[in-house]
Design a protein around this motif. Structure first.
Motif, PDB file in Angstrom:
ATOM      1  N   TYR A 124      10.895   2.977  -9.417  1.00 32.78           N
ATOM      2  CA  TYR A 124      10.930   1.803  -8.553  1.00 32.78           C
ATOM      3  C   TYR A 124      12.380   1.434  -8.229  1.00 32.78           C
ATOM      4  CZ  TYR A 124      10.657  -3.184  -7.387  1.00 32.78           C
ATOM      5  OH  TYR A 124      10.792  -4.403  -6.783  1.00 32.78           O
ATOM      6  N   ALA A 125      12.684   1.267  -6.930  1.00 27.53           N
ATOM      7  CA  ALA A 125      14.062   1.018  -6.504  1.00 27.53           C
ATOM      8  C   ALA A 125      14.251  -0.368  -5.871  1.00 27.53           C
ATOM      9  CB  ALA A 125      14.500   2.098  -5.523  1.00 27.53           C
ATOM     10  N   GLY A 126      13.259  -1.222  -6.008  1.00 26.44           N
ATOM     11  CA  GLY A 126      13.368  -2.568  -5.432  1.00 26.44           C
ATOM     12  C   GLY A 126      13.969  -3.547  -6.419  1.00 26.44           C
ATOM     13  N   PRO A 127      13.970  -4.844  -6.084  1.00 27.82           N
ATOM     14  CA  PRO A 127      14.570  -5.847  -6.968  1.00 27.82           C
ATOM     15  C   PRO A 127      13.762  -6.071  -8.259  1.00 27.82           C
ATOM     16  CG  PRO A 127      13.473  -6.919  -5.113  1.00 27.82           C
ATOM     17  CD  PRO A 127      13.405  -5.439  -4.859  1.00 27.82           C
ATOM     18  N   PRO A 181       0.776  -1.246   0.000  1.00 25.75           N
ATOM     19  CA  PRO A 181       0.000   0.000   0.000  1.00 25.75           C
ATOM     20  C   PRO A 181       0.809   1.299   0.000  1.00 25.75           C
ATOM     21  CG  PRO A 181      -0.620  -1.418   1.866  1.00 25.75           C
ATOM     22  CD  PRO A 181       0.468  -2.122   1.142  1.00 25.75           C
ATOM     23  N   ASP A 182       1.994   1.314   0.588  1.00 18.74           N
ATOM     24  CA  ASP A 182       2.731   2.583   0.619  1.00 18.74           C
ATOM     25  C   ASP A 182       4.199   2.379   0.227  1.00 18.74           C
ATOM     26  OD1 ASP A 182       3.608   5.152   0.993  1.00 18.74           O
ATOM     27  OD2 ASP A 182       2.731   5.393   2.994  1.00 18.74           O
ATOM     28  N   PRO A 183       4.463   2.144  -1.062  1.00 20.55           N
ATOM     29  CA  PRO A 183       5.837   1.841  -1.494  1.00 20.55           C
ATOM     30  C   PRO A 183       6.801   3.012  -1.375  1.00 20.55           C
ATOM     31  CG  PRO A 183       4.388   1.994  -3.402  1.00 20.55           C
ATOM     32  CD  PRO A 183       3.508   2.106  -2.183  1.00 20.55           C
ATOM     33  N   VAL A 184       6.287   4.228  -1.217  1.00 14.60           N
ATOM     34  CA  VAL A 184       7.187   5.368  -1.015  1.00 14.60           C
ATOM     35  C   VAL A 184       7.706   5.327   0.420  1.00 14.60           C
ATOM     36  CG1 VAL A 184       7.359   7.884  -0.913  1.00 14.60           C
ATOM     37  CG2 VAL A 184       6.151   6.797  -2.811  1.00 14.60           C
ATOM     38  N   ARG A 185       6.802   5.105   1.351  1.00 14.47           N
ATOM     39  CA  ARG A 185       7.199   5.018   2.755  1.00 14.47           C
ATOM     40  C   ARG A 185       8.127   3.824   2.983  1.00 14.47           C
ATOM     41  NH1 ARG A 185       4.065   2.563   7.444  1.00 14.47           N
ATOM     42  NH2 ARG A 185       5.383   3.124   9.197  1.00 14.47           N
ATOM     43  N   SER A 186       7.885   2.714   2.298  1.00 14.46           N
ATOM     44  CA  SER A 186       8.718   1.525   2.505  1.00 14.46           C
ATOM     45  C   SER A 186      10.077   1.659   1.812  1.00 14.46           C
ATOM     46  CB  SER A 186       8.003   0.272   1.986  1.00 14.46           C
ATOM     47  OG  SER A 186       7.999   0.245   0.573  1.00 14.46           O
ATOM     48  N   GLY A 187      10.210   2.661   0.934  1.00 15.45           N
ATOM     49  CA  GLY A 187      11.484   2.877   0.260  1.00 15.45           C
ATOM     50  C   GLY A 187      11.622   2.143  -1.068  1.00 15.45           C
ATOM     51  N   PRO A 211      10.167  -1.989   5.905  1.00 11.71           N
ATOM     52  CA  PRO A 211      11.310  -2.535   6.639  1.00 11.71           C
ATOM     53  C   PRO A 211      11.444  -1.724   7.927  1.00 11.71           C
ATOM     54  CG  PRO A 211      12.074  -1.198   4.787  1.00 11.71           C
ATOM     55  CD  PRO A 211      10.575  -1.123   4.788  1.00 11.71           C
ATOM     56  N   ALA A 212      11.930  -2.336   8.989  1.00 10.10           N
ATOM     57  CA  ALA A 212      12.051  -1.604  10.252  1.00 10.10           C
ATOM     58  C   ALA A 212      13.218  -2.099  11.083  1.00 10.10           C
ATOM     59  CB  ALA A 212      10.764  -1.740  11.061  1.00 10.10           C
ATOM     60  N   GLY A 213      13.779  -1.188  11.854  1.00  7.16           N
ATOM     61  CA  GLY A 213      14.768  -1.521  12.862  1.00  7.16           C
ATOM     62  C   GLY A 213      14.106  -1.348  14.214  1.00  7.16           C
ATOM     63  N   ILE A 214      14.840  -1.618  15.267  1.00  7.27           N
ATOM     64  CA  ILE A 214      14.249  -1.534  16.597  1.00  7.27           C
ATOM     65  C   ILE A 214      13.791  -0.102  16.899  1.00  7.27           C
ATOM     66  CG2 ILE A 214      16.444  -1.194  17.871  1.00  7.27           C
ATOM     67  CD1 ILE A 214      13.392  -3.380  18.942  1.00  7.27           C
TER      68      ILE A 214
END
Ligand SMILES: [Zn+2]
Ligand SMILES: [Zn+2]
Length: 179
Positions: free
Chosen positions: A36-39, A10-16, A114-117
């Protein structure tokens, strides 16, 4: 300009996975402001080369025989039509080794981010317990090592937690991957 909507991302800009860019799309030959910057799985080198509109309408898949998520990423029982919608017409995401795309309630889940702690504690505090269980029971890492892995999650450097959410029961699912 409004980005096309992707049911499973739903939010590919936020996800990077989609970034602002002045580059021309290899597919429609237009500069649309986002790329698009993914694989990309294709014969052609299409790194940061196609726009999200050409992913959404299936043109990039059709013209370059490209897919954007590894077909091996899906759990057994994910309907074929859903696998096709995600691999051919949905932006993927950059994992460190290999992607996974969890299923739930007879459907694929939607990729959130994607997320870190740091991001988890800031925006998804309620998921910390679930993530720790995932590390212990799915990844079979026990005790102090599991807590250390949770504490070392990092969006940019890895290990990284990839968050997914079921579109039906709204439960979160995780994939953790590291460099
Ligand atoms: Zn395009
Ligand atoms: Zn579900």
């Amino acid at each position: 300009m409004t980005l096309p909507s992707f049911r499973y991302h739903p939010d590919p800009v936020r996800s990077g996975s989609v970034i602002e860019s002045g580059e021309k799309c290899f597919c429609c030959r237009e500069c649309r402001g986002y790329i698009y910057a993914g694989p990309v799985y294709s014969e052609e080198d299409l790194d940061e080369a196609v726009c999200p509109w050409c992913i959404a309408d299936g043109e990039a898949h059709k013209i370059f025989d490209a897919s954007f998520v590894d077909i091996e990423a899906f759990s057994d029982g994910t309907p074929e039509s859903v696998v096709n919608e995600i691999t051919w017409r949905t932006p993927g995401y950059n994992a460190w080794q290999s992607e996974q795309w969890p299923g739930c309630c007879g459907d694929a889940t939607a990729f959130v981010t994607p997320a870190g702690i740091e991001e988890i504690r800031k925006h998804y505090r309620e998921l910390e317990g679930g993530l720790l269980s995932h590390i212990m029971y799915e990844m079979r890492i026990s005790g102090g090592a599991a807590t250390r892995m949770l504490g070392s999650l990092n969006r940019d450097a890895g290990p990284t937690a990839y968050l997914f959410r079921c579109l039906r029961c709204e439960r979160y699912h995780f994939h953790i991957d590291q460099p």
